[in-house]
Motif scaffolding. Structure first.
Motif, PDB file in Angstrom:
ATOM      1  N   GLU A 133      -4.438  61.707  24.673  1.00 29.54           N
ATOM      2  CA  GLU A 133      -3.721  61.033  25.699  1.00 29.54           C
ATOM      3  C   GLU A 133      -2.227  61.604  25.431  1.00 29.54           C
ATOM      4  O   GLU A 133      -1.842  61.731  24.269  1.00 29.54           O
ATOM      5  CB  GLU A 133      -3.802  59.732  25.330  1.00 29.54           C
ATOM      6  N   PHE A 134      -1.619  62.108  26.420  1.00 32.30           N
ATOM      7  CA  PHE A 134      -0.487  62.844  26.406  1.00 32.30           C
ATOM      8  C   PHE A 134       0.600  61.787  27.187  1.00 32.30           C
ATOM      9  O   PHE A 134       0.149  61.310  28.102  1.00 32.30           O
ATOM     10  CB  PHE A 134      -0.252  64.006  27.074  1.00 32.30           C
ATOM     11  N   LEU A 135       1.863  61.748  26.551  1.00 27.98           N
ATOM     12  CA  LEU A 135       2.706  60.940  27.150  1.00 27.98           C
ATOM     13  C   LEU A 135       3.965  61.909  27.409  1.00 27.98           C
ATOM     14  O   LEU A 135       4.437  62.474  26.530  1.00 27.98           O
ATOM     15  CB  LEU A 135       3.270  59.707  26.319  1.00 27.98           C
ATOM     16  N   LEU A 136       4.258  62.284  28.698  1.00 26.19           N
ATOM     17  CA  LEU A 136       5.232  63.311  29.040  1.00 26.19           C
ATOM     18  C   LEU A 136       6.424  62.401  29.436  1.00 26.19           C
ATOM     19  O   LEU A 136       6.498  61.519  30.404  1.00 26.19           O
ATOM     20  CB  LEU A 136       4.580  64.199  30.293  1.00 26.19           C
ATOM     21  N   VAL A 137       7.460  62.769  28.875  1.00 22.57           N
ATOM     22  CA  VAL A 137       8.812  62.009  29.231  1.00 22.57           C
ATOM     23  C   VAL A 137       9.768  62.760  29.879  1.00 22.57           C
ATOM     24  O   VAL A 137      10.156  64.005  29.050  1.00 22.57           O
ATOM     25  CB  VAL A 137       9.503  61.261  27.870  1.00 22.57           C
ATOM     26  N   ALA A 138      10.349  62.603  31.007  1.00 21.85           N
ATOM     27  CA  ALA A 138      11.430  63.417  31.494  1.00 21.85           C
ATOM     28  C   ALA A 138      12.087  62.515  32.452  1.00 21.85           C
ATOM     29  O   ALA A 138      11.763  61.726  33.072  1.00 21.85           O
ATOM     30  CB  ALA A 138      10.546  64.289  32.479  1.00 21.85           C
ATOM     31  N   ASP A 139      13.584  62.792  32.612  1.00 19.23           N
ATOM     32  CA  ASP A 139      14.442  61.962  33.035  1.00 19.23           C
ATOM     33  C   ASP A 139      14.180  62.310  34.789  1.00 19.23           C
ATOM     34  O   ASP A 139      14.568  61.585  35.517  1.00 19.23           O
ATOM     35  CB  ASP A 139      15.859  61.914  32.711  1.00 19.23           C
ATOM     36  N   GLN A 140      13.660  63.438  34.934  1.00 18.29           N
ATOM     37  CA  GLN A 140      13.574  63.872  36.328  1.00 18.29           C
ATOM     38  C   GLN A 140      12.102  64.395  36.537  1.00 18.29           C
ATOM     39  O   GLN A 140      11.853  65.424  35.832  1.00 18.29           O
ATOM     40  CB  GLN A 140      14.608  64.933  36.906  1.00 18.29           C
ATOM     41  N   VAL A 141      11.455  64.163  37.329  1.00 18.48           N
ATOM     42  CA  VAL A 141      10.054  64.487  37.448  1.00 18.48           C
ATOM     43  C   VAL A 141       9.462  64.552  39.166  1.00 18.48           C
ATOM     44  O   VAL A 141      10.107  63.615  39.809  1.00 18.48           O
ATOM     45  CB  VAL A 141       8.932  64.010  36.781  1.00 18.48           C
ATOM     46  N   ALA A 142       8.909  65.380  39.633  1.00 21.11           N
ATOM     47  CA  ALA A 142       8.303  65.366  40.948  1.00 21.11           C
ATOM     48  C   ALA A 142       6.927  64.345  41.118  1.00 21.11           C
ATOM     49  O   ALA A 142       6.381  64.368  39.955  1.00 21.11           O
ATOM     50  CB  ALA A 142       8.076  66.940  41.357  1.00 21.11           C
ATOM     51  N   PRO A 143       7.041  63.642  42.099  1.00 23.58           N
ATOM     52  CA  PRO A 143       7.767  63.795  43.465  1.00 23.58           C
ATOM     53  C   PRO A 143       8.865  62.849  43.611  1.00 23.58           C
ATOM     54  O   PRO A 143       9.528  62.639  44.518  1.00 23.58           O
ATOM     55  CB  PRO A 143       6.566  63.335  44.415  1.00 23.58           C
ATOM     56  N   LEU A 144       9.260  62.108  42.542  1.00 21.23           N
ATOM     57  CA  LEU A 144      10.529  61.361  42.441  1.00 21.23           C
ATOM     58  C   LEU A 144      11.776  61.986  42.828  1.00 21.23           C
ATOM     59  O   LEU A 144      12.818  61.482  43.376  1.00 21.23           O
ATOM     60  CB  LEU A 144      10.627  60.525  41.147  1.00 21.23           C
ATOM     61  N   VAL A 145      11.658  63.332  42.271  1.00 23.35           N
ATOM     62  CA  VAL A 145      12.977  64.298  42.434  1.00 23.35           C
ATOM     63  C   VAL A 145      12.458  65.441  43.049  1.00 23.35           C
ATOM     64  O   VAL A 145      11.751  66.004  42.021  1.00 23.35           O
ATOM     65  CB  VAL A 145      13.814  64.197  41.212  1.00 23.35           C
ATOM     66  N   ASP A 146      13.047  66.354  43.871  1.00 23.82           N
ATOM     67  CA  ASP A 146      12.723  67.513  44.118  1.00 23.82           C
ATOM     68  C   ASP A 146      13.504  68.283  43.097  1.00 23.82           C
ATOM     69  O   ASP A 146      14.516  67.999  42.468  1.00 23.82           O
ATOM     70  CB  ASP A 146      13.186  67.970  45.497  1.00 23.82           C
ATOM     71  N   GLY A 147      13.005  69.494  42.954  1.00 23.36           N
ATOM     72  CA  GLY A 147      13.831  70.767  42.073  1.00 23.36           C
ATOM     73  C   GLY A 147      12.806  71.391  41.316  1.00 23.36           C
ATOM     74  O   GLY A 147      11.415  70.996  41.335  1.00 23.36           O
ATOM     75  N   GLU A 148      13.084  72.627  40.597  1.00 24.21           N
ATOM     76  CA  GLU A 148      12.126  73.459  40.058  1.00 24.21           C
ATOM     77  C   GLU A 148      11.943  72.932  38.626  1.00 24.21           C
ATOM     78  O   GLU A 148      10.740  72.888  38.305  1.00 24.21           O
ATOM     79  CB  GLU A 148      13.013  74.761  39.718  1.00 24.21           C
ATOM     80  N   LEU A 149      12.772  72.166  37.794  1.00 23.61           N
ATOM     81  CA  LEU A 149      12.318  71.681  36.753  1.00 23.61           C
ATOM     82  C   LEU A 149      11.464  70.445  36.581  1.00 23.61           C
ATOM     83  O   LEU A 149      10.368  70.272  36.043  1.00 23.61           O
ATOM     84  CB  LEU A 149      13.349  71.551  35.564  1.00 23.61           C
ATOM     85  N   PRO A 150      12.051  69.539  37.725  1.00 25.15           N
ATOM     86  CA  PRO A 150      11.094  68.329  37.949  1.00 25.15           C
ATOM     87  C   PRO A 150       9.692  68.843  38.375  1.00 25.15           C
ATOM     88  O   PRO A 150       8.517  68.059  38.067  1.00 25.15           O
ATOM     89  CB  PRO A 150      11.944  67.583  38.881  1.00 25.15           C
ATOM     90  N   GLY A 151       9.701  69.743  39.162  1.00 27.50           N
ATOM     91  CA  GLY A 151       8.292  70.547  39.698  1.00 27.50           C
ATOM     92  C   GLY A 151       7.242  71.077  38.634  1.00 27.50           C
ATOM     93  O   GLY A 151       6.225  70.762  38.613  1.00 27.50           O
ATOM     94  N   CYS A 152       8.129  71.683  37.798  1.00 26.45           N
ATOM     95  CA  CYS A 152       7.356  72.459  36.718  1.00 26.45           C
ATOM     96  C   CYS A 152       6.933  71.188  35.528  1.00 26.45           C
ATOM     97  O   CYS A 152       5.631  71.390  35.089  1.00 26.45           O
ATOM     98  CB  CYS A 152       8.406  73.174  35.659  1.00 26.45           C
ATOM     99  N   ALA A 153       7.755  70.022  35.259  1.00 24.24           N
ATOM    100  CA  ALA A 153       7.184  68.905  34.599  1.00 24.24           C
ATOM    101  C   ALA A 153       5.812  68.382  35.132  1.00 24.24           C
ATOM    102  O   ALA A 153       5.021  68.170  34.608  1.00 24.24           O
ATOM    103  CB  ALA A 153       8.225  67.722  34.334  1.00 24.24           C
ATOM    104  N   ALA A 154       5.772  68.256  36.485  1.00 20.68           N
ATOM    105  CA  ALA A 154       4.764  67.725  37.333  1.00 20.68           C
ATOM    106  C   ALA A 154       3.620  68.775  37.039  1.00 20.68           C
ATOM    107  O   ALA A 154       2.440  68.174  36.962  1.00 20.68           O
ATOM    108  CB  ALA A 154       5.054  67.330  38.517  1.00 20.68           C
TER     109      ALA A 154
END
Length: 446
Positions: free
Chosen positions: A3-24
């Protein structure tokens, strides 16, 4: 299965952008690999409530920020992008310290309330630093996705953190330093970035034996798939590359470029001074009598865009600016281009070169940073390699790379196999996930 927990202050689809999309995309790849994955991010209540499938939990989460406790709503649902459990804390701030404190409190609450039981906590970006300690028994990995770290927190930002946390003082208020203290391993997007991290004087306090490594990020997340993208004039794949020729013809008509069967259709990177935009224009202006048609992307720096338009006026049929702006326009250009001229010697992600490969376009890039780390220079004799590299300090280096690409384009016996091999060389998120598994799970099994 872990089980993984991925923590990011921005992630797609909540936020658009390259790094949020890569996190997703990373979360999706881990899920496809049969792991359980939960994502925790920040969002305004409006952002979270507007996302289909997200619902406010009945119980709020207690967060400790700036020495005071606050009750904050938690939204939960399933991400349409990553197909993973998505938790969004209904709070957002421009203050880096506050974002870090919010993510840390929310992560601790998720674990304490047994909403998730992570074997691995992956912090995506510096603001995840404190969240890495939310589950003491879990393996903690800090990912620095762009290969760079910010300056130490200001006094106002530092005031949002726990003053009793000794790591805050040890790190000098640097979030990436806090993350390095809390993490079992630090992951960067290329070996050059990892080496810079190891040598950074401002991070000398971290444990000397702490693993610092690199993972190449994928680029095959939707909509970056020329085999199924309905926006393109035709679809294509390594097995069926013929559709790229129709995309090439469509762009030539759209931009009024004179593109013959052996003409090199050259796209360029963004005309942004921070990403080598000036160097791109200088290189293109030095081309003479080469069978090369050039298309610039729209937008970028206003002064550089004006210079590109002047070049287009002076060389009708040879140079033009794509008439539309946006992500779909960028895919149209990549799908049509034979090669892409890049000039950002400080690029530490290799994202632009990877996307060029994904669409069967030959990257022409400086032999530095991520491009120097990941792109083998093409060798005609062995027909191996997936890029043309040039010395970033050579003012004629880019011109030479374009001339090499133009020569390859005239030899169809070389070019046709190269087209398919470029697409196969594009990095996949499945490989990124497998590397992360090997780093975070193998040591625990030993």
């Amino acid at each position: 299965m872990a089980e993984f927990l991925l923590v990011a202050d921005q992630v797609a689809p909540l936020v658009d952008g390259e790094l949020p999309g890569c996190a997703a995309a990373l979360a999706l790849a881990l899920s496809v690999a049969k792991h359980r994955v939960a994502i925790l991010s920040l969002a305004t209540p409006d952002q979270a409530s507007r996302l289909p499938g997200m619902a406010r939990r009945l119980r709020t989460i207690t967060t400790r920020v700036g020495g005071t406790d606050q009750e904050v709503s938690l939204f939960e649902g399933r991400s349409a992008v990553s197909q993973c459990s998505l938790y969004a804390l209904g709070a957002q701030s421009d203050n880096r310290g506050r974002r870090a404190a919010l993510l840390a409190s929310a992560s601790t609450s998720l674990v304490r309330d047994q909403i998730c039981w992570p074997d691995v906590v992956v912090g995506w970006g510096e603001t995840s630093a404190l969240a890495l300690a939310c589950a003491p028994s879990a393996h903690a990995a800090l990912v620095v996705p762009d290969g760079r770290w910010d300056q130490p927190l200001s006094s106002d930002e530092r005031a949002e953190l726990d003053p009793d946390n000794p790591a805050v003082a040890v790190s000098g208020g640097m979030l990436v330093g806090l993350g390095a203290i809390e993490a079992d391993v630090v992951i960067l997007p290329c070996p050059s970035a990892a080496e810079a991290f190891r040598r950074a004087n401002e991070l000398a306090f971290r444990a000397s034996d702490q693993p610092v490594t690199s993972i190449r990020f994928g680029c095959d997340e939707l909509p970056h798939d020329p085999a199924i993208d309905p926006a393109l004039a035709a679809t294509f794949s390594p097995e069926s590359p013929a559709g790229k020729q129709e995309c090439r013809r469509a762009l030539a008509r759209r931009t009024s470029l004179a593109v013959g069967p052996r003409t090199l259709l050259l796209a360029t990177g963004p005309l942004d001074p921070a990403r080598g935009g000036r160097e791109i224009l200088e290189t293109v202006s030095q081309l003479e009598r080469a069978d090369v048609a050039i298309v610039f992307p729209a937008g970028g720096d206003r002064a550089l865009a004006d210079q590109a338009n002047v070049l287009a006026i002076r060389s009708p049929g040879k140079v033009n600016v794509f008439p539309e702006l946006g992500a779909e326009a960028e895919r149209h250009i990549l799908a049509a281009a034979d090669a892409v001229l890049l000039a950002d010697a400080g690029d530490l992600t290799g994202r632009a070169a990877s996307l060029a490969l994904r669409y069967g376009a030959l990257p022409l890039a400086p032999d530095a940073g991520a491009s120097g780390d990941f792109l083998p220079d093409y060798d005609v004799a062995s027909q191996t390699g997936c890029g043309l590299l040039y010395a970033p300090t050579d003012p004629w280096g880019g011109v030479g790379a374009i001339q090499r690409a133009a020569a390859l384009r005239t030899n169809l016996d070389i070019w046709q196999p190269l087209l398919s091999s470029l697409m196969r060389a594009a990095p996949r998120w499945s490989a990124t996930a497998a590397s992360l598994e090997a780093i975070c799970l193998t040591p625990r099994a030993a």
